[in-house]
Design an enzyme around this catalytic site. Structure first.
Site, PDB file in Angstrom:
ATOM      1  N   GLU A 327     -24.776  -3.782   1.811  1.00 37.90           N
ATOM      2  CA  GLU A 327     -24.179  -4.254   0.687  1.00 37.90           C
ATOM      3  C   GLU A 327     -23.444  -2.941   0.096  1.00 37.90           C
ATOM      4  O   GLU A 327     -23.840  -2.005  -0.015  1.00 37.90           O
ATOM      5  CB  GLU A 327     -24.881  -4.508  -0.410  1.00 37.90           C
ATOM      6  CG  GLU A 327     -25.655  -6.105  -0.153  1.00 37.90           C
ATOM      7  CD  GLU A 327     -26.307  -6.664  -1.418  1.00 37.90           C
ATOM      8  OE1 GLU A 327     -26.645  -7.832  -1.703  1.00 37.90           O
ATOM      9  OE2 GLU A 327     -26.952  -5.750  -2.092  1.00 37.90           O
ATOM     10  N   CYS A 328     -22.090  -2.961  -0.159  1.00 38.37           N
ATOM     11  CA  CYS A 328     -21.357  -1.958  -0.695  1.00 38.37           C
ATOM     12  C   CYS A 328     -21.479  -0.503  -0.161  1.00 38.37           C
ATOM     13  O   CYS A 328     -21.024  -0.491   1.190  1.00 38.37           O
ATOM     14  CB  CYS A 328     -21.510  -1.854  -2.360  1.00 38.37           C
ATOM     15  SG  CYS A 328     -20.158  -1.255  -3.417  1.00 38.37           S
ATOM     16  N   GLY A 329     -22.196   0.425  -0.627  1.00 34.46           N
ATOM     17  CA  GLY A 329     -22.555   1.640   0.018  1.00 34.46           C
ATOM     18  C   GLY A 329     -23.221   1.313   1.318  1.00 34.46           C
ATOM     19  O   GLY A 329     -22.887   2.028   2.338  1.00 34.46           O
ATOM     20  N   MET A 332     -20.677   0.441   3.912  1.00 38.85           N
ATOM     21  CA  MET A 332     -19.755   1.473   4.088  1.00 38.85           C
ATOM     22  C   MET A 332     -20.579   2.450   5.504  1.00 38.85           C
ATOM     23  O   MET A 332     -19.885   3.008   6.353  1.00 38.85           O
ATOM     24  CB  MET A 332     -19.362   2.331   3.165  1.00 38.85           C
ATOM     25  CG  MET A 332     -18.754   1.858   1.958  1.00 38.85           C
ATOM     26  SD  MET A 332     -18.471   2.941   0.426  1.00 38.85           S
ATOM     27  CE  MET A 332     -18.328   1.719  -0.714  1.00 38.85           C
ATOM     28  N   THR A 427     -20.911  -6.680   3.199  1.00 36.39           N
ATOM     29  CA  THR A 427     -20.228  -7.091   1.961  1.00 36.39           C
ATOM     30  C   THR A 427     -19.925  -6.138   0.921  1.00 36.39           C
ATOM     31  O   THR A 427     -20.827  -5.125   0.928  1.00 36.39           O
ATOM     32  CB  THR A 427     -20.909  -8.474   1.368  1.00 36.39           C
ATOM     33  OG1 THR A 427     -21.970  -7.896   0.630  1.00 36.39           O
ATOM     34  CG2 THR A 427     -21.041  -9.502   2.099  1.00 36.39           C
TER      35      THR A 427
END
Length: 436
Positions: A327-329, A332, A427
């Site tokens: 999720e998010c970080g 990435m 995501t």
């Protein structure tokens, strides 16, 4: 029977968190059982609440959660003496389009639960106008009841007197007035407050806030203003499906943005959670069924993550046979590379083709409704997931199969679709709940 209050303000940055923590600790020091909640999608403040009260705090969110879910979450406060719900942004601030049970505004929670609002007002640069603002907030929505105000950052006794007289003229109680006190300012960074677990002196800071507020606010008057409540047991709990039976969860200063109610719901459904630290060069538990990388601050630790070969190789080996979700970080870090704020490009795990950059920061903020076009851990194709996105990274490349069709709160389609490749998914939004 417990009583409840909502701590809110006309805007962000006025002092809601500091007052909430101070009241919670001051009442706890008196021997009261204090339960905190956070209105809206903030995954940092609940940890501060827990530090102040000794009890876990969770989020309640009218855009993403139905009334039954909110009732289920707040039921943990039935054994408390006083419940404090800290608002987000301004009292009536939410999105333009209604979600599951509201717009995400703090006022939704106050009205839904029947808890009066204590407003934190910062009258810097004004005097009587502060009373006009408070009166406007009091009268804006009939179902929301104002208990009174606490003034913050008053400049002088004369300044305080002017504001108090004006508030008295419009029939609004003043519980106290706080002069400027830099020593209890909570440190911040680009996604909000520096996390509680990163602050070794957080206990002392909360104690100082409690001492300071106790000397300037009538704690007994605030307590008397709280409303008695008896929550009705919810027929159903949260609509949350664990991503697996045994979950390896990344957990350290770079991976910590996960909603407490999600972890609790996973455990309540029988899932087992084992944590590991990518920053300590640890790999996920080889006996786990699924690996979950939450958001956090990977951009502050990108060089270390890139250098931690045991973590990267262990995660890649795990993903050969089992699902990994970010999720998010975390998303990435599942990508090929992350460019930090100084323009340095760091190689990530390469499980997805995503490449992101912080060299030119651009804020992405808002609720998200995702219809899954491909499965992800715990959710099948077609599932409608509600979440929230908040980051400053820019997508350089997102070449993999889109995971979902993602809309913002207005219904507009957005480009941050998430990705899927083999066993890896990711995501940009943080999952809050699935539509029933």
């Amino acid at each position: 029977m417990p009583t409840g209050l909502v701590i809110s303000a006309p805007a962000s940055g006025v002092g809601k968190t500091t007052l909430t923590l101070a009241l919670a600790r001051a009442w706890r020091n008196r021997g009261l059982r204090v339960q905190c909640f956070k209105s809206g999608p903030d995954y940092i403040d609940p940890a501060f609440h827990a530090a102040a009260t000794g009890r876990a705090s969770v989020n309640v969110d009218s855009w993403a959660m139905d009334r039954a879910s909110i009732a289920h979450l707040v039921s943990r406060g039935t054994d408390a003496d006083i419940v404090l719900t800290e608002g987000s942004m301004g009292l009536f601030d939410g999105v333009a389009t209604r979600g599951v049970s509201g717009t995400g505004a703090t006022a939704d929670i106050a009205e839904m639960l029947g808890w009066p609002v204590v407003l934190v007002i910062d009258p810097s640069g004004q005097a009587q106008t502060a009373a006009a603002i408070a009166a406007g907030l009091r009268d804006y929505r009939p179902g929301v009841r104002l208990a009174g105000v606490v003034l913050n950052r008053v400049a002088s006794p004369r300044h305080e007197d002017l504001v108090r007289r004006a508030l008295n003229d419009v029939g609004i109680a003043v519980f106290g007035a706080l002069p400027r006190h830099a020593e209890i300012s909570l440190p911040k960074r680009h996604l909000g407050l520096v996390q509680a677990e990163e602050q070794a002196e957080i206990g002392k800071l909360i104690d100082e806030a409690a001492r300071f507020v106790s000397g300037h606010v009538d704690l007994d008057a605030v307590l008397r203003a709280a409303a008695a409540w008896s929550v009705q047991p919810a027929a159903n709990g949260l609509n949350v499906t664990p991503p697996g039976q045994r979950i390896a969860l990344a957990r350290d200063a770079a991976f910590s943005f996960v909603y407490p109610h999600m972890l609790e719901a996973w455990r309540a459904a029988g899932a087992e959670i084992s944590t590991f630290s990518p920053l300590a060069d640890e790999a996920p538990d080889a006996n786990a069924d699924v690996c979950w990388l939450p958001g956090g601050y990977p951009e502050l630790h990108a060089g270390k993550i890139a250098a931690n070969a045991r973590f990267r190789s262990g995660l890649r080996a795990f993903a050969e046979t089992r699902p990994v979700h970010g999720e998010c970080g975390g998303y990435m870090v599942l990508g090929t590379a992350l460019t930090d704020a100084d323009g340095l490009r760091h190689e990530m795990t390469g499980l997805l083709g995503l490449e992101t950059s912080f060299a030119k920061r651009r804020m992405h903020l808002g609720y998200r409704l995702a219809a899954l076009a491909a499965p992800m851990p715990g959710h099948q194709v077609g599932a409608r997931l509600r979440g929230h996105e908040f980051h400053y990274s820019t997508i350089v490349a997102q070449p993999d199969t889109p995971l979902a069709v993602v809309h913002d709160a207005t219904g507009a389609v957005i480009a941050e679709t998430g990705s899927r490749r083999d066993h890896a998914t990711g995501t940009f939004f943080h999952l809050i709940a699935e539509d029933r």
